[in-house]
Motif scaffolding. Structure first.
Motif, PDB file in Angstrom:
ATOM      1  N   TYR A  18       8.761  -6.368  27.205  1.00  0.00           N
ATOM      2  CA  TYR A  18      10.114  -6.179  27.755  1.00  0.00           C
ATOM      3  C   TYR A  18      10.974  -5.355  26.796  1.00  0.00           C
ATOM      4  N   SER A  19      10.895  -5.703  25.503  1.00  0.00           N
ATOM      5  CA  SER A  19      11.688  -4.973  24.498  1.00  0.00           C
ATOM      6  C   SER A  19      11.256  -3.514  24.421  1.00  0.00           C
ATOM      7  N   ARG A  20       9.925  -3.304  24.489  1.00  0.00           N
ATOM      8  CA  ARG A  20       9.412  -1.931  24.420  1.00  0.00           C
ATOM      9  C   ARG A  20       9.888  -1.110  25.619  1.00  0.00           C
ATOM     10  N   ALA A  21       9.900  -1.746  26.783  1.00  0.00           N
ATOM     11  CA  ALA A  21      10.366  -1.047  27.986  1.00  0.00           C
ATOM     12  C   ALA A  21      11.859  -0.739  27.910  1.00  0.00           C
ATOM     13  N   LYS A  22      12.618  -1.619  27.253  1.00  0.00           N
ATOM     14  CA  LYS A  22      14.063  -1.408  27.150  1.00  0.00           C
ATOM     15  C   LYS A  22      14.405  -0.248  26.222  1.00  0.00           C
ATOM     16  N   VAL A  23      13.639  -0.110  25.123  1.00  0.00           N
ATOM     17  CA  VAL A  23      13.987   0.912  24.117  1.00  0.00           C
ATOM     18  C   VAL A  23      13.209   2.208  24.301  1.00  0.00           C
ATOM     19  N   GLN A  40      -1.215 -22.793  22.945  1.00  0.00           N
ATOM     20  CA  GLN A  40      -1.282 -21.643  22.037  1.00  0.00           C
ATOM     21  C   GLN A  40      -1.345 -20.324  22.812  1.00  0.00           C
ATOM     22  N   SER A  41      -2.203 -20.290  23.864  1.00  0.00           N
ATOM     23  CA  SER A  41      -2.322 -19.061  24.661  1.00  0.00           C
ATOM     24  C   SER A  41      -1.040 -18.792  25.462  1.00  0.00           C
ATOM     25  N   ALA A  42      -0.345 -19.869  25.892  1.00  0.00           N
ATOM     26  CA  ALA A  42       0.930 -19.693  26.600  1.00  0.00           C
ATOM     27  C   ALA A  42       1.981 -19.091  25.674  1.00  0.00           C
ATOM     28  N   ALA A  43       1.989 -19.564  24.406  1.00  0.00           N
ATOM     29  CA  ALA A  43       2.939 -19.014  23.423  1.00  0.00           C
ATOM     30  C   ALA A  43       2.647 -17.540  23.163  1.00  0.00           C
ATOM     31  N   LYS A  44       1.343 -17.196  23.091  1.00  0.00           N
ATOM     32  CA  LYS A  44       0.958 -15.787  22.895  1.00  0.00           C
ATOM     33  C   LYS A  44       1.401 -14.920  24.080  1.00  0.00           C
ATOM     34  N   ALA A  45       1.202 -15.479  25.294  1.00  0.00           N
ATOM     35  CA  ALA A  45       1.599 -14.732  26.493  1.00  0.00           C
ATOM     36  C   ALA A  45       3.107 -14.496  26.519  1.00  0.00           C
ATOM     37  N   GLN A  46       3.872 -15.533  26.125  1.00  0.00           N
ATOM     38  CA  GLN A  46       5.336 -15.391  26.079  1.00  0.00           C
ATOM     39  C   GLN A  46       5.751 -14.317  25.077  1.00  0.00           C
ATOM     40  N   LEU A  47       5.089 -14.356  23.899  1.00  0.00           N
ATOM     41  CA  LEU A  47       5.407 -13.363  22.864  1.00  0.00           C
ATOM     42  C   LEU A  47       5.063 -11.957  23.332  1.00  0.00           C
ATOM     43  N   GLY A  48       3.881 -11.806  23.974  1.00  0.00           N
ATOM     44  CA  GLY A  48       3.484 -10.493  24.486  1.00  0.00           C
ATOM     45  C   GLY A  48       4.443  -9.979  25.558  1.00  0.00           C
ATOM     46  N   MET A  65      12.207 -26.077  37.598  1.00  0.00           N
ATOM     47  CA  MET A  65      11.735 -24.915  36.813  1.00  0.00           C
ATOM     48  C   MET A  65      11.578 -25.280  35.335  1.00  0.00           C
ATOM     49  N   ARG A  66      12.541 -26.034  34.835  1.00  0.00           N
ATOM     50  CA  ARG A  66      12.483 -26.454  33.428  1.00  0.00           C
ATOM     51  C   ARG A  66      11.257 -27.338  33.198  1.00  0.00           C
ATOM     52  N   GLY A  67      10.988 -28.237  34.133  1.00  0.00           N
ATOM     53  CA  GLY A  67       9.824 -29.112  34.005  1.00  0.00           C
ATOM     54  C   GLY A  67       8.520 -28.338  34.086  1.00  0.00           C
ATOM     55  N   ILE A  68       8.468 -27.354  35.011  1.00  0.00           N
ATOM     56  CA  ILE A  68       7.250 -26.528  35.136  1.00  0.00           C
ATOM     57  C   ILE A  68       7.003 -25.751  33.848  1.00  0.00           C
ATOM     58  N   ARG A  69       8.079 -25.170  33.284  1.00  0.00           N
ATOM     59  CA  ARG A  69       7.925 -24.417  32.024  1.00  0.00           C
ATOM     60  C   ARG A  69       7.442 -25.314  30.896  1.00  0.00           C
ATOM     61  N   LEU A  70       7.956 -26.549  30.853  1.00  0.00           N
ATOM     62  CA  LEU A  70       7.602 -27.491  29.769  1.00  0.00           C
ATOM     63  C   LEU A  70       6.143 -27.913  29.855  1.00  0.00           C
ATOM     64  N   HIS A  71       5.676 -28.207  31.081  1.00  0.00           N
ATOM     65  CA  HIS A  71       4.311 -28.734  31.269  1.00  0.00           C
ATOM     66  C   HIS A  71       3.355 -27.681  31.809  1.00  0.00           C
ATOM     67  N   PHE A  72       3.685 -26.404  31.647  1.00  0.00           N
ATOM     68  CA  PHE A  72       2.867 -25.336  32.213  1.00  0.00           C
ATOM     69  C   PHE A  72       1.410 -25.375  31.738  1.00  0.00           C
TER      70      PHE A  72
END
Length: 394
Positions: free
Chosen positions: A83-88, A70-78, A53-60
């Motif tokens: 998740y935070s919005r759903a929690k609060v 860059q788009s993966a980082a944006k997707a993670q941030l979104g 799993m760690r390897g898949i996340r690293l080389h996704f």
């Protein structure tokens, strides 16, 4: 434990039809247990799976065509933001933060009004000392002091205005007679202006306090109707405030709710090996005051049990109603009568069955009203869109 529909669909489409010997690698043990329970597929977690799993996340980005880092980082941030919005995200009508703030403000206002009223009494008492005995109530004293001003100017013409404030003709007459033979000293116009200004502030604070109490009552009927029906809005709000939230209060056992607010006395009793306290904040309810001295401990324990049930119903029910609170209140009344007269109360099971039937009727009625409102809103929206379309065509 219930697998999410999207994940179930994804696994159903990705896995082969004959999947008896299929073994999935899952990063989370809870998810693996849920997949096994719902789909009957064996899952492995930990060890090699975690490294994979760690390897898949690293080389996704390299493994998925068209996906950049860059788009993966944006997707993670979104995803993190979602998740935070759903929690609060809470239902605005059931937020207990406002109750905590308003009850704290109410306590602070009580202290301030008492302090300021005493200051007005001392200040105006130099000029008209007899007024304190005639009008002992704080806010009324401030109103009378503001109305009278200089006592030498008080005459028969002012009697009607005094009657409106004190709501008693005998009191108004007594104030008029006391002003004529008062032992107080003379006062300058500048001092009177200051006293009147200060009295005006105290009166406005008292009026604001009344409005805040009404707001608290309406808020408690929305957030915790059963608890407020059982023990009253103010005591219920104090319990919620002391626990930190309605959810925290619902998690407490009845023994904790019973002595909530008497922590200092509890630890002192444990330290000195004395008697532990029988009640905390629930002492301010009317039930404990009405019980005999020998029954106060028993009724406080019973009341704490009912408060715990009411808080859990309010916290976890989709459409909160005051039906359960009313029934629980009846039970406490019956228990009080049992201690005094020996008349046996109804069984809890019977009362709760009645409450469930009534609550279902109330919830059905509320849902019917909500559906009507939603239909009306949709009709209004449709008309508005039709009007906009017609205007655009013209």
């Amino acid at each position: 434990g219930v697998l999410h529909e999207d994940l179930r669909l994804l696994l159903d489409t990705a896995l082969p039809p004959k999947r008896k010997k299929v073994v999935l690698g899952v990063g989370d043990a809870k998810m693996g247990a849920a997949v096994l329970e719902e789909l009957g597929v064996q899952c492995q977690t930990g060890g090699v799976v975690a490294e994979l799993m760690r390897g898949i996340r690293l080389h996704f980005p390299a493994l998925v065509r068209g996906l950049t880092a860059q788009s993966a980082a944006k997707a993670q941030l979104g995803l993190g933001h979602s998740y935070s919005r759903a929690k609060v995200k809470f239902n605005v009508h059931r937020v207990d933060n406002m109750i905590i703030q308003s009850i704290s403000l109410l306590d602070q206002l009580d202290k301030d009004i008492n302090t300021f009223s005493m200051r007005v009494r001392e200040w105006y008492g130099y000029h008209f000392p007899e007024l304190i005995k005639i009008v002992p109530e704080n806010s009324m004293y401030c109103r009378v002091a503001k109305f009278i001003g200089n006592r030498r100017e008080l005459s028969e013409e002012s009697l009607e205005g005094l009657e409106e404030i004190v709501m008693d003709s005998a009191k108004a007459q007594a104030i008029l007679e006391a002003s004529r033979s008062s032992m107080g000293m003379d006062i300058s116009p500048l001092d009177l202006i200051n006293i009147e200004s200060f009295s005006r502030r105290v009166i406005s604070l008292s009026e604001y306090r009344k409005g805040l109490q009404e707001y608290l009552r309406s808020k408690m009927s929305q957030v915790a109707p059963s608890l407020s029906a059982l023990i009253g809005e103010v005591v219920g709000a104090r319990l919620i405030s002391h626990a930190g939230s309605l959810t925290n209060l619902a998690k407490y056992p009845a023994s904790t709710v019973q002595i909530l607010g008497a922590e200092k006395a509890l630890f002192r009793a444990l330290k000195t090996r004395g008697n532990t306290p029988k009640y905390g904040l629930i002492f301010h309810s009317t039930f404990i005051g009405r019980a005999a001295a020998k029954n106060k401990g028993r009724i406080s324990r019973y009341l704490a049990n009912k408060c715990t049930i009411a808080s859990r119903i309010d916290c976890f029910s989709e459409v909160p109603t005051s039906v359960f609170g009313d029934k629980l209140r009846e039970q406490v009344e019956e228990r009080l009568a049992f201690y005094e007269t020996g008349e046996p109360p109804r069984k809890n099971l019977e009362v709760m069955k009645e409450a469930v039937v009534e609550a279902n009727e109330v919830v059905a009625e509320v849902k019917r009203r909500q559906e009507k409102k939603e239909k009306k809103r949709k009709k209004r929206e449709k008309r508005r869109l039709e009007a906009l379309a017609a205007a655009a065509e013209e």
